[in-house]
Design a protein around this motif. Structure first.
Motif, PDB file in Angstrom:
ATOM      1  N   GLY A   1       0.812  -1.209   0.000  1.00  0.00           N
ATOM      2  CA  GLY A   1       0.000   0.000   0.000  1.00  0.00           C
ATOM      3  C   GLY A   1       0.842   1.255   0.000  1.00  0.00           C
ATOM      4  N   GLU A   2       2.171   1.089   0.112  1.00  0.00           N
ATOM      5  CA  GLU A   2       3.069   2.248   0.110  1.00  0.00           C
ATOM      6  C   GLU A   2       3.737   2.466  -1.244  1.00  0.00           C
ATOM      7  N   GLY A   3       3.299   1.701  -2.279  1.00  0.00           N
ATOM      8  CA  GLY A   3       3.766   1.989  -3.632  1.00  0.00           C
ATOM      9  C   GLY A   3       4.796   1.044  -4.200  1.00  0.00           C
ATOM     10  N   ASP A   4       5.319   0.091  -3.425  1.00  0.00           N
ATOM     11  CA  ASP A   4       6.361  -0.799  -3.932  1.00  0.00           C
ATOM     12  C   ASP A   4       5.872  -2.235  -4.145  1.00  0.00           C
ATOM     13  N   GLU A   5       4.584  -2.470  -3.972  1.00  0.00           N
ATOM     14  CA  GLU A   5       4.120  -3.850  -3.907  1.00  0.00           C
ATOM     15  C   GLU A   5       4.135  -4.579  -5.240  1.00  0.00           C
ATOM     16  N   ALA A   6       4.361  -3.894  -6.365  1.00  0.00           N
ATOM     17  CA  ALA A   6       4.367  -4.563  -7.668  1.00  0.00           C
ATOM     18  C   ALA A   6       5.429  -5.651  -7.733  1.00  0.00           C
ATOM     19  N   ALA A   7       6.541  -5.456  -7.021  1.00  0.00           N
ATOM     20  CA  ALA A   7       7.635  -6.431  -7.053  1.00  0.00           C
ATOM     21  C   ALA A   7       7.491  -7.512  -5.991  1.00  0.00           C
ATOM     22  N   PHE A   8       6.455  -7.434  -5.166  1.00  0.00           N
ATOM     23  CA  PHE A   8       6.335  -8.365  -4.042  1.00  0.00           C
ATOM     24  C   PHE A   8       5.637  -9.652  -4.477  1.00  0.00           C
ATOM     25  N   ASP A   9       6.386 -10.750  -4.599  1.00  0.00           N
ATOM     26  CA  ASP A   9       5.748 -12.041  -4.826  1.00  0.00           C
ATOM     27  C   ASP A   9       5.643 -12.832  -3.529  1.00  0.00           C
ATOM     28  N   ASN A  10       6.048 -12.206  -2.416  1.00  0.00           N
ATOM     29  CA  ASN A  10       5.808 -12.745  -1.076  1.00  0.00           C
ATOM     30  C   ASN A  10       5.043 -11.693  -0.281  1.00  0.00           C
ATOM     31  N   ARG A  11       3.874 -12.054   0.236  1.00  0.00           N
ATOM     32  CA  ARG A  11       3.084 -11.115   1.038  1.00  0.00           C
ATOM     33  C   ARG A  11       2.510 -11.831   2.257  1.00  0.00           C
ATOM     34  N   PHE A  12       2.601 -11.160   3.415  1.00  0.00           N
ATOM     35  CA  PHE A  12       2.140 -11.786   4.651  1.00  0.00           C
ATOM     36  C   PHE A  12       1.548 -10.743   5.586  1.00  0.00           C
ATOM     37  N   GLN A  13       0.608 -11.177   6.405  1.00  0.00           N
ATOM     38  CA  GLN A  13       0.061 -10.319   7.444  1.00  0.00           C
ATOM     39  C   GLN A  13       1.097 -10.166   8.559  1.00  0.00           C
ATOM     40  N   ALA A  14       1.149  -8.983   9.138  1.00  0.00           N
ATOM     41  CA  ALA A  14       2.121  -8.715  10.200  1.00  0.00           C
ATOM     42  C   ALA A  14       1.490  -7.826  11.251  1.00  0.00           C
ATOM     43  N   GLU A  15       1.984  -7.946  12.470  1.00  0.00           N
ATOM     44  CA  GLU A  15       1.530  -7.076  13.556  1.00  0.00           C
ATOM     45  C   GLU A  15       2.683  -6.185  13.999  1.00  0.00           C
ATOM     46  N   VAL A  16       2.446  -4.890  14.045  1.00  0.00           N
ATOM     47  CA  VAL A  16       3.466  -3.935  14.462  1.00  0.00           C
ATOM     48  C   VAL A  16       3.697  -4.065  15.960  1.00  0.00           C
ATOM     49  N   ARG A  17       4.976  -4.205  16.343  1.00  0.00           N
ATOM     50  CA  ARG A  17       5.336  -4.331  17.755  1.00  0.00           C
ATOM     51  C   ARG A  17       6.010  -3.063  18.288  1.00  0.00           C
ATOM     52  N   GLU A  18       6.812  -2.399  17.449  1.00  0.00           N
ATOM     53  CA  GLU A  18       7.569  -1.242  17.918  1.00  0.00           C
ATOM     54  C   GLU A  18       7.927  -0.357  16.729  1.00  0.00           C
ATOM     55  N   VAL A  19       7.846   0.949  16.914  1.00  0.00           N
ATOM     56  CA  VAL A  19       8.191   1.904  15.860  1.00  0.00           C
ATOM     57  C   VAL A  19       9.196   2.904  16.435  1.00  0.00           C
ATOM     58  N   ILE A  20      10.351   3.025  15.776  1.00  0.00           N
ATOM     59  CA  ILE A  20      11.401   3.932  16.257  1.00  0.00           C
ATOM     60  C   ILE A  20      11.784   4.897  15.137  1.00  0.00           C
ATOM     61  N   TYR A  21      11.662   6.177  15.435  1.00  0.00           N
ATOM     62  CA  TYR A  21      12.042   7.224  14.477  1.00  0.00           C
ATOM     63  C   TYR A  21      13.542   7.495  14.613  1.00  0.00           C
ATOM     64  N   LEU A  22      14.284   7.353  13.521  1.00  0.00           N
ATOM     65  CA  LEU A  22      15.732   7.545  13.549  1.00  0.00           C
ATOM     66  C   LEU A  22      16.200   8.620  12.569  1.00  0.00           C
ATOM     67  N   GLY A  23      15.307   9.522  12.210  1.00  0.00           N
ATOM     68  CA  GLY A  23      15.692  10.637  11.358  1.00  0.00           C
ATOM     69  C   GLY A  23      15.717  10.265   9.889  1.00  0.00           C
ATOM     70  N   ASP A  24      16.795   9.595   9.466  1.00  0.00           N
ATOM     71  CA  ASP A  24      16.904   9.256   8.047  1.00  0.00           C
ATOM     72  C   ASP A  24      16.081   8.032   7.672  1.00  0.00           C
ATOM     73  N   HIS A  25      15.652   7.250   8.673  1.00  0.00           N
ATOM     74  CA  HIS A  25      14.777   6.120   8.371  1.00  0.00           C
ATOM     75  C   HIS A  25      13.913   5.777   9.588  1.00  0.00           C
ATOM     76  N   LEU A  26      12.851   5.055   9.305  1.00  0.00           N
ATOM     77  CA  LEU A  26      11.953   4.564  10.344  1.00  0.00           C
ATOM     78  C   LEU A  26      12.225   3.077  10.537  1.00  0.00           C
ATOM     79  N   ARG A  27      12.500   2.685  11.772  1.00  0.00           N
ATOM     80  CA  ARG A  27      12.780   1.276  12.080  1.00  0.00           C
ATOM     81  C   ARG A  27      11.539   0.686  12.749  1.00  0.00           C
ATOM     82  N   THR A  28      10.959  -0.311  12.106  1.00  0.00           N
ATOM     83  CA  THR A  28       9.734  -0.914  12.603  1.00  0.00           C
ATOM     84  C   THR A  28       9.970  -2.386  12.904  1.00  0.00           C
ATOM     85  N   ARG A  29       9.644  -2.791  14.112  1.00  0.00           N
ATOM     86  CA  ARG A  29       9.730  -4.209  14.497  1.00  0.00           C
ATOM     87  C   ARG A  29       8.321  -4.799  14.464  1.00  0.00           C
ATOM     88  N   LEU A  30       8.206  -5.950  13.774  1.00  0.00           N
ATOM     89  CA  LEU A  30       6.910  -6.580  13.608  1.00  0.00           C
ATOM     90  C   LEU A  30       6.999  -8.069  13.932  1.00  0.00           C
TER      91      LEU A  30
END
Length: 381
Positions: free
Chosen positions: A311-340
């Motif tokens: 849903g963020e625009g890159d899914e055309a290349a995804f031939d693997n897709r799975f449901q995930a639950e977000v556990r932790e979100v950390i803002y690090l300035g140049d990138h967002l680190r998400t643990r699921l």
């Protein structure tokens, strides 16, 4: 003798000679044991080209420092041979090998000034006083310490002391410099600064360097090639880009950079694509690298930046897709680190670059994640 066979043998001999000529330093089937029983280095082979920057990278006790000490002459191989410019050096004492050495603890003489520390290697080589003065000035300028010649080591910061140690290793113009964890005592900012400083000096001088570290960032930043050690054996020898993008086994994948791991069994393998049934029951498409045949256990390796949220625009290349639950979100300035939690792994990491802002995520949220099978490497179990 058959003419074509003779020509083939001559070509092979010529190729071997060309390789030997191109190699500045060589380890040939080198082994080392301290107690006569357990090998700390096992069949080490490495050709270092003239002017190359090669890093020996691995965890503590993996054998990398022992290899460096054998090249320096402070340790003797139990088996095998070490060559420098095509000549065996096993019987040469350290001071006759003409090798510059930089240690983690700097090893500067505290009672001498900076200039006197740099002059010492030249004095033992009986150079004229004017030549010593010229080379000391040149070495100080090279590490940007022109005005520090009269100071004692205790009057310098850690970074400045390390610059002096580097200058001392280079002042007598050796063709080979060995560095054993030289930045280990510095704080993060100084380490990064010295990484680029050493890289600059290497580029300017063209001197051959063999560098030992357990820090993967140092190795990736500075090296032409990296030999990854584990348990006395080189797991992979390649460029930084190849080690990161194309690890050959699970140890290298996990040691170089951050890595998501999923465990399962190969259920199908055709060409450059295989299907793996995970322990959690899901089926993942991957690229078979060192997975074994059908029924073999495997570890899937997937870099966090190669995973996206559907849903963020890159899914055309995804031939693997799975449901995930977000556990932790950390803002690090140049990138967002998400643990699921993904496919039974609750330490699954996604790194989202801060190019056009970040997706809105919160702990407990359910999302769909995906990745390409081309980015998912099926390695040894």
């Amino acid at each position: 003798m058959n003419v074509s066979l003779q020509r083939e043998k001559q070509d092979d001999a010529g190729e071997a000679t060309a390789v030997a000529d191109a190699c500045f330093a060589r380890f040939i089937d080198v082994q080392k044991s301290y107690d006569g029983v357990e090998l700390v280095v096992k069949g080490f082979n490495l050709d270092v080209r003239r002017g190359e920057f090669v890093t020996l990278l691995g965890p503590s006790g993996s054998g990398k420092t022992t290899c460096l000490m054998m090249m320096a002459g402070f340790e003797t191989p139990t088996h095998g041979q070490i060559l420098l410019q095509g000549e065996p050096i096993d019987d040469l004492p350290p001071h006759k090998r003409g090798i510059g050495m930089v240690f983690q603890n700097y090893a500067l003489f505290p009672h001498m000034s900076v200039a006197e520390n740099l002059a010492f290697p030249l004095q033992v080589r009986h150079l004229p006083k004017e030549e010593i003065k010229r080379q000391v000035a040149r070495a100080l300028a090279m590490v940007r310490l022109d005005d520090f010649g009269d100071r004692r080591p205790a009057q310098l910061s850690g970074g400045q002391q390390q610059r002096v140690a580097l200058a001392r290793a280079l002042v007598f113009e050796p063709e080979l410099v060995l560095m054993d964890e030289p930045l280990g005592a510095l704080d993060k900012n100084l380490r990064e600064e010295m990484q680029y400083e050493i890289k600059r000096i290497h580029a300017e001088l063209g001197v051959t360097m063999i560098y030992v570290t357990h820090d993967q960032t140092e190795a990736l930043t500075m090296s032409d090639r990296i030999a990854v050690f584990n348990d006395g054996v080189v797991q992979q020898l390649a460029s930084p880009e190849t080690l990161y993008e194309a690890p050959e086994n699970a140890f290298v994948a996990n040691f170089i950079g951050e890595n998501n791991r999923l465990h399962g069994e190969v259920i199908e393998s055709i060409g450059d694509r295989c299907e793996v049934r995970l322990d959690s029951g899901e089926t993942v498409a991957a690229r078979p690298v060192a997975a074994g045949g059908i029924g073999a256990r495997t570890t899937l390796s997937l870099r966090p930046e190669r995973v996206g949220i559907v849903g963020e625009g890159d899914e055309a290349a995804f031939d693997n897709r799975f449901q995930a639950e977000v556990r932790e979100v950390i803002y690090l300035g140049d990138h967002l680190r998400t643990r699921l939690e993904v496919c039974g792994n609750d330490e699954f990491i996604i790194k989202t670059p801060n190019a056009k802002g970040f997706p809105s995520l919160r702990p407990g949220q359910t999302v769909e994640v995906g990745w390409s099978s081309r980015d998912c490497r099926a390695l040894d179990a």
